[in-house]
Scaffold this motif. Structure first.
Motif, short mmCIF file in Angstrom:
data_model
loop_
_atom_site.label_atom_id
_atom_site.label_comp_id
_atom_site.label_asym_id
_atom_site.label_seq_id
_atom_site.Cartn_x
_atom_site.Cartn_y
_atom_site.Cartn_z
N ALA A 85 0.86 -1.18 0.00
CA ALA A 85 0.00 0.00 0.00
C ALA A 85 0.90 1.24 0.00
CB ALA A 85 -0.90 0.02 1.22
N VAL A 86 0.36 2.33 -0.54
CA VAL A 86 1.16 3.55 -0.65
C VAL A 86 0.44 4.69 0.06
CG1 VAL A 86 2.16 5.23 -2.24
CG2 VAL A 86 2.09 2.82 -2.89
N VAL A 87 1.19 5.44 0.87
CA VAL A 87 0.70 6.73 1.36
C VAL A 87 1.38 7.78 0.50
CG1 VAL A 87 0.58 8.31 3.31
CG2 VAL A 87 0.37 5.85 3.69
N PHE A 88 0.58 8.50 -0.31
CA PHE A 88 1.14 9.38 -1.32
C PHE A 88 1.59 10.71 -0.73
CE2 PHE A 88 -1.17 6.33 -3.72
CZ PHE A 88 -0.53 6.23 -4.93
N GLN A 89 2.42 11.37 -1.53
CA GLN A 89 2.96 12.64 -1.10
C GLN A 89 1.87 13.63 -0.68
OE1 GLN A 89 5.20 14.89 -4.03
NE2 GLN A 89 6.49 15.58 -2.37
N ASN A 90 0.92 13.85 -1.60
CA ASN A 90 -0.19 14.74 -1.26
C ASN A 90 -1.45 13.93 -0.95
OD1 ASN A 90 1.20 17.25 -1.56
ND2 ASN A 90 1.28 16.79 -3.73
N TYR A 91 -1.24 12.71 -0.55
CA TYR A 91 -2.26 11.78 -0.09
C TYR A 91 -3.13 11.20 -1.19
CZ TYR A 91 -0.46 14.35 3.76
OH TYR A 91 0.42 14.95 4.58
N ALA A 92 -3.23 11.85 -2.36
CA ALA A 92 -3.96 11.30 -3.50
C ALA A 92 -5.34 10.80 -3.12
CB ALA A 92 -3.15 10.18 -4.16
N LEU A 93 -6.08 11.63 -2.39
CA LEU A 93 -7.47 11.25 -2.09
C LEU A 93 -8.33 11.58 -3.30
CD1 LEU A 93 -7.71 12.52 1.58
CD2 LEU A 93 -6.98 10.30 0.71
N TRP A 94 -9.38 10.80 -3.48
CA TRP A 94 -10.24 11.01 -4.65
C TRP A 94 -11.27 12.08 -4.34
CZ3 TRP A 94 -9.89 5.56 -3.11
CH2 TRP A 94 -8.84 4.89 -3.76
N PRO A 95 -11.30 13.15 -5.15
CA PRO A 95 -12.18 14.28 -4.83
C PRO A 95 -13.65 13.90 -4.78
CG PRO A 95 -10.65 14.84 -6.61
CD PRO A 95 -10.50 13.39 -6.35
N HIS A 96 -14.04 12.81 -5.46
CA HIS A 96 -15.47 12.51 -5.55
C HIS A 96 -15.92 11.51 -4.48
CE1 HIS A 96 -13.43 9.34 -7.65
NE2 HIS A 96 -14.53 8.66 -7.84
N LEU A 97 -15.01 11.03 -3.64
CA LEU A 97 -15.39 10.03 -2.64
C LEU A 97 -15.25 10.60 -1.23
CD1 LEU A 97 -13.87 6.65 -3.91
CD2 LEU A 97 -16.13 7.62 -4.30
N SER A 98 -16.18 10.20 -0.35
CA SER A 98 -16.10 10.60 1.06
C SER A 98 -14.95 9.84 1.72
CB SER A 98 -17.41 10.26 1.77
OG SER A 98 -17.55 8.86 1.84
N ALA A 99 -14.56 10.31 2.90
CA ALA A 99 -13.49 9.64 3.64
C ALA A 99 -13.84 8.17 3.83
CB ALA A 99 -13.27 10.33 4.97
N LEU A 100 -15.10 7.90 4.18
CA LEU A 100 -15.52 6.52 4.45
C LEU A 100 -15.36 5.66 3.20
CD1 LEU A 100 -16.79 4.79 6.69
CD2 LEU A 100 -19.00 5.20 5.62
N ASP A 101 -15.85 6.15 2.07
CA ASP A 101 -15.77 5.35 0.85
C ASP A 101 -14.34 5.21 0.36
OD1 ASP A 101 -18.41 4.66 0.67
OD2 ASP A 101 -18.97 6.49 -0.40
N THR A 102 -13.53 6.22 0.64
CA THR A 102 -12.12 6.14 0.27
C THR A 102 -11.44 5.00 1.02
OG1 THR A 102 -12.07 8.52 -0.12
CG2 THR A 102 -9.95 7.43 0.21
#
Lengths: 322, 558
Positions: A85-102
């Motif tokens: 698993a990777v923790v990205f530099q700027n976290y690479a969270l998906w703008p269209h998903l909530s924290a829970l769905d992410t």
């Protein structure tokens, strides 16, 4: 009994856009171990992590995860089939998903039902104390909160290897504890490990079991934090791992590394105090001496005015190669 | 605010000036359109109820739906394929897919007739021709080919300017396969760009004129725009004039009805803040065989839709006579000699002058609105100008004609007004985009370093804006150069633009000369287009230089 390393990289070469970013890097990471990749920007830290993760195809060398070849032996294994698993530099969270769905995403990809994966995700968010932010999207989260969601997503993948690609902010104490505890917990099971890329010496030395120093795509030194700090192989390694004064050896045979705590004020040697900085618990004194500049760290507030002639003692030193 | 910008008076004057220009160019003419119908339209109901008008309206809407439905998927697939750095020949393909945008649309339509229609290239060479080319299916297909690059452009920009470049990598490393990552991350994030492209294609197809005119009219297939053209061509017939005016109004109402809800839904999502340091999304390398298959598919598509038709057109332009085999033995420049008359050259001069003047004024107007709308009081300006994009060219032309025709009928000034009104938004978009990408802090830093507002713009903003200004100028120039929808309605005798001359030659059915004129026009557009491409490359190279020190690479930034 020898334990299979979580990751083993041999002679890894990465070339892109005509420039060689990695020149034959070899290293291995044992179960339960945290390896810090320490190097200045452009030294190849991210490239190495991306090659391990499968975002880049190396042009030479091999990589094995848990004994399974993933690159270099025929067809490269795609990222989703690698146990990491990777923790990205700027976290690479998906703008269209909530924290829970992410955070539920990796479990969904394993085929877990939506409900079950959300339940697991909520537990992870709770572990990181952000369960109350479960419904928020990345744009509504602070940097620290985004980091926790990014780590929770990585934890949800339940991998054997965690890669941290220079997270923009330091892991705060709680997040670091959660992560290290996870590694310990997993060590009893299959054994998980982490690679943490950073250009911050303090962070690398404080977090890792071993530190690998990178320069221009080559490994300079690999060792325990204490080894790389106290016995750096050369001047570059010395400067990279912390504040370093370099003076001429008294016998004229080469140069010596002096860390700030390795000299103290008062003693037979002479010097003139060029500058002094009050740092709270201690003060840093910069001395001009016959052998060169020396930084002396002394507990308490400054004791002498700038310009004063002071005596000093060399407690310890390390001969520098080259 | 003590000194936050130009004095309020100057700002209000600028705002008032822009509003006045919009009123003169757009609002007044459209109101006049409605007024004419209100006062003089006795038989509106009868016109609207007539079978021919109903059919044209139905054709127009069906065509817009059909073209959008096909061009959008093609453009999206193109964008997704072309962003892969490991695609063989990627640099070439990225330019090649844009070729249909560079060729004037009616030249593209005409080139298809030279390639696939009866007596066309495939008929001569293989004895095969496509009977359906002249008719609804041919119009649809060529419009799709013409619109796909536009979708590609919009979607590619959406892919490149991503606030979260590692989103797909994160999906892959979370266990999603190629297809799942596409479905769960890439496509949902592309939603707004795809929707914007769909609206754009839909509206442009509603107002499209040249391709239906070239491929549809000969087969009796009519749309609202071709009926307006036909109605105005029959000089002096009040009934058909009234019909044209009515249809112009119907067209704008249909367009507005389709766009208003889309804009309300999408507007806020499309206008979300664009971060200053956007990065292209990184993609995971895939199997080489798949890349080769994609490149082959792309090559086949471009060969059949663009390369073969344009080659056939070029061959037709140099082949001595219709029906003669297009072999080198039968080549001559006779057609070029025939069409390059003083009259054509005059038309060329008019076209160039009009396009240069229009492009220069448009950059000025576009910049004015882009700067103005950054103030809260000016925000409505931007919206108003974007609305002109929706206004079909035919409607605009008719409206301008009945409003100012009494003084300007047949003069180039009328055409110039039409270009200004129609292309204002085209100039405004890239300039506003570049202005948005300019970090506000840079201007503040200049102000805090002692520069006045104008000096700050000149010293800090103008250099990074230069590529966008140049790009806006060239796009306006090119569009004006091959515009026929409005020019063909507004030109006076002896005052044609080159594009109108080409269109008229095509209508007269003189194959060789038409082909020669089309080649001249295509080259005329292709040369500045290449300049535009170079400008874009230059801008990108500069852009790379600007962002080479990304936060990722600066040790102090954490």
């Amino acid at each position: 009994m020898s334990v299979e390393p979580v990751l083993e990289v041999v002679d890894l070469v990465v070339v892109y856009d005509g420039t060689t970013a990695l020149h034959g890097v070899s290293l291995s990471v044992a179960p339960g171990e945290v390896l810090a990749l320490l190097g200045p920007s452009g030294s190849g830290k991210s490239t190495l992590l991306h090659a391990v993760a499968g975002f880049l195809v190396p042009s030479g060398g091999t990589a094995r995860l848990g004994g399974t070849p993933v690159a270099g032996n025929g067809r490269p294994v795609p990222p989703e089939k690698r146990d990491l698993a990777v923790v990205f530099q700027n976290y690479a969270l998906w703008p269209h998903l909530s924290a829970l769905d992410t955070v539920a995403y990796p479990a969904r990809r394993r085929g877990v039902s939506r409900e079950q994966s959300r339940r697991e995700a909520l537990e992870l968010l709770d572990l990181l104390r952000i369960a109350h932010l479960a419904d928020r999207r990345p744009a509504e989260l602070s940097g620290g909160e985004q980091q926790r969601v990014g780590l929770a997503r990585a934890l949800a993948r339940r991998p054997s290897l965690y890669l941290f690609d220079e997270p923009t902010a330091h892991l705060d104490a709680h997040v670091r504890d959660v992560f290290l505890q996870e590694l310990v917990a997993r060590r009893r099971g299959t054994g998980a490990a982490g690679i943490y890329a950073t250009h911050d010496a303090e962070e690398a030395l404080g977090l890792a079991d071993r530190v690998a120093l990178l320069r221009d795509g080559r490994l300079v030194q690999v060792g325990t934090p204490q080894q790389v700090y106290e016995e750096p192989v050369d001047l570059f390694a010395a400067r990279l791992t912390g504040p370093a004064s370099v003076i001429d050896a008294p016998d004229g045979a080469g140069r010596l590394l002096v860390r700030p705590g390795w000299a103290r004020l008062g003693g037979p040697l002479e010097g003139r105090l060029r500058a002094v900085w009050f740092r709270g618990p201690h003060s840093d004194h910069l001395l001009d001496t016959a052998a060169g500049e020396v930084l002396v760290r002394q507990p308490g507030p400054p004791r002498h005015p700038v310009g004063a002639c002071v005596g000093w003692t060399l407690v310890r030193s390390w001969p520098l190669a080259g | 605010m003590p000194s936050g910008g130009p004095p309020a008076v100057a700002r209000n004057v600028a705002l008032g000036g822009v509003l006045a220009v919009v009123a003169v160019l757009v609002v007044l003419p459209v109101l006049r359109l409605a007024a004419v119908l209100w006062w003089e339209g006795g038989d509106l109901h009868r016109i609207l109820a007539s079978a021919a008008v109903g059919e044209a309206a139905r054709n127009t809407v069906l065509l817009a739906v059909g073209v959008t439905g096909a061009a959008v998927p093609i453009g999206v697939v193109m964008a997704l394929t072309l962003r892969r750095p490991d695609l063989p020949g990627r640099t070439f393909w990225r330019v090649a897919v844009l070729a249909p945008l560079v060729v004037p649309d009616f030249v593209l339509g005409y080139s298809w007739t030279q390639a696939y229609a009866r007596a066309g290239f495939t008929d001569t060479a293989l004895g095969w021709h496509w009977a359906g080319l002249l008719g609804p299916r041919g119009v649809w297909l060529v419009l799709v080919v013409n619109a796909a690059p536009l979708v590609y452009l919009v979607v590619a920009v959406g892919l490149a300017a991503r606030a979260e470049p590692d989103g797909e990598l994160a999906a892959r490393v979370s266990g999603a396969g190629r297809v799942t990552a596409l479905r769960t991350v890439t496509l949902p994030l592309l939603g707004p760009a795809v929707a914007a492209a769909s609206v754009l294609v839909f509206v442009l197809t509603l107002g499209t004129f040249a391709i239906p005119q070239v491929l549809g009219t000969p087969a009796g297939f009519s749309t609202l725009t071709t009926r307006i053209y036909a109605g105005l061509s029959i000089g002096g017939d009040p009934a058909s004039f009234l019909e044209a005016v009515l249809l112009a109004l119907v067209l704008v109402l249909v367009a507005a009805a389709c766009v208003a809800p889309a804009d309300a839904l999408l507007g806020p999502r499309l206008r979300t803040t664009r971060p200053a340091d956007v990065q292209a999304a990184q993609v995971v390398p895939g199997p080489a065989a798949m890349r080769r298959a994609q490149a082959t598919g792309l090559a086949g598509y471009l060969f059949l839709t663009t390369a073969l038709p344009l080659a056939a057109l070029s061959l037709a332009s140099v082949t001595r006579a219709l029906g003669v085999a297009p072999t080198p033995a039968n080549w001559s420049l006779e057609h070029f000699r025939q069409v390059l008359t003083p009259r054509t050259l005059e038309a060329l001069g008019r076209s160039l002058t009009l396009s240069v003047v229009a492009a220069s004024l448009l950059v000025l107007l576009g910049a004015l609105v882009a700067v103005g709308e950054r103030r809260r009081s000016g925000r409505a300006m931007g919206t108003l100008v974007v609305l002109t994009l929706v206004l079909p060219g035919s409607t605009l032309a008719v409206a301008l004609l009945i409003t100012y025709g009494r003084w300007l009928s047949g003069s180039l000034v009328l055409i110039l007004l039409a270009y200004l009104a129609k292309l204002w938004a085209v100039a405004h978009r890239p300039i506003a985009g570049a202005l948005d990408r300019l970090p506000a802090d840079e201007l503040f830093a200049a102000r805090a370093s002692g520069a006045g507002p104008l000096t700050a713009v000149r010293t800090v903003a103008l250099r990074p804006m230069a590529p966008a200004l140049l790009g806006a100028w060239l796009i306006c120039f090119l569009t004006a150069l091959h515009e026929v929808t409005m020019s063909s309605l507004l030109y006076g005798s002896g005052g044609e633009t080159l594009a109108v001359v080409v269109l008229n030659a095509q209508e007269l059915g003189r194959v060789g000369p038409s082909a020669a004129l089309s080649v001249v026009l295509a080259l005329l557009v292709a040369v500045p287009a290449l300049a535009l491409w170079w400008a874009a490359r230059w801008a990108r190279a500069r852009g790379v230089a600007r962002t080479a020190m990304s936060p990722r690479e600066v040790p102090g930034v954490r």
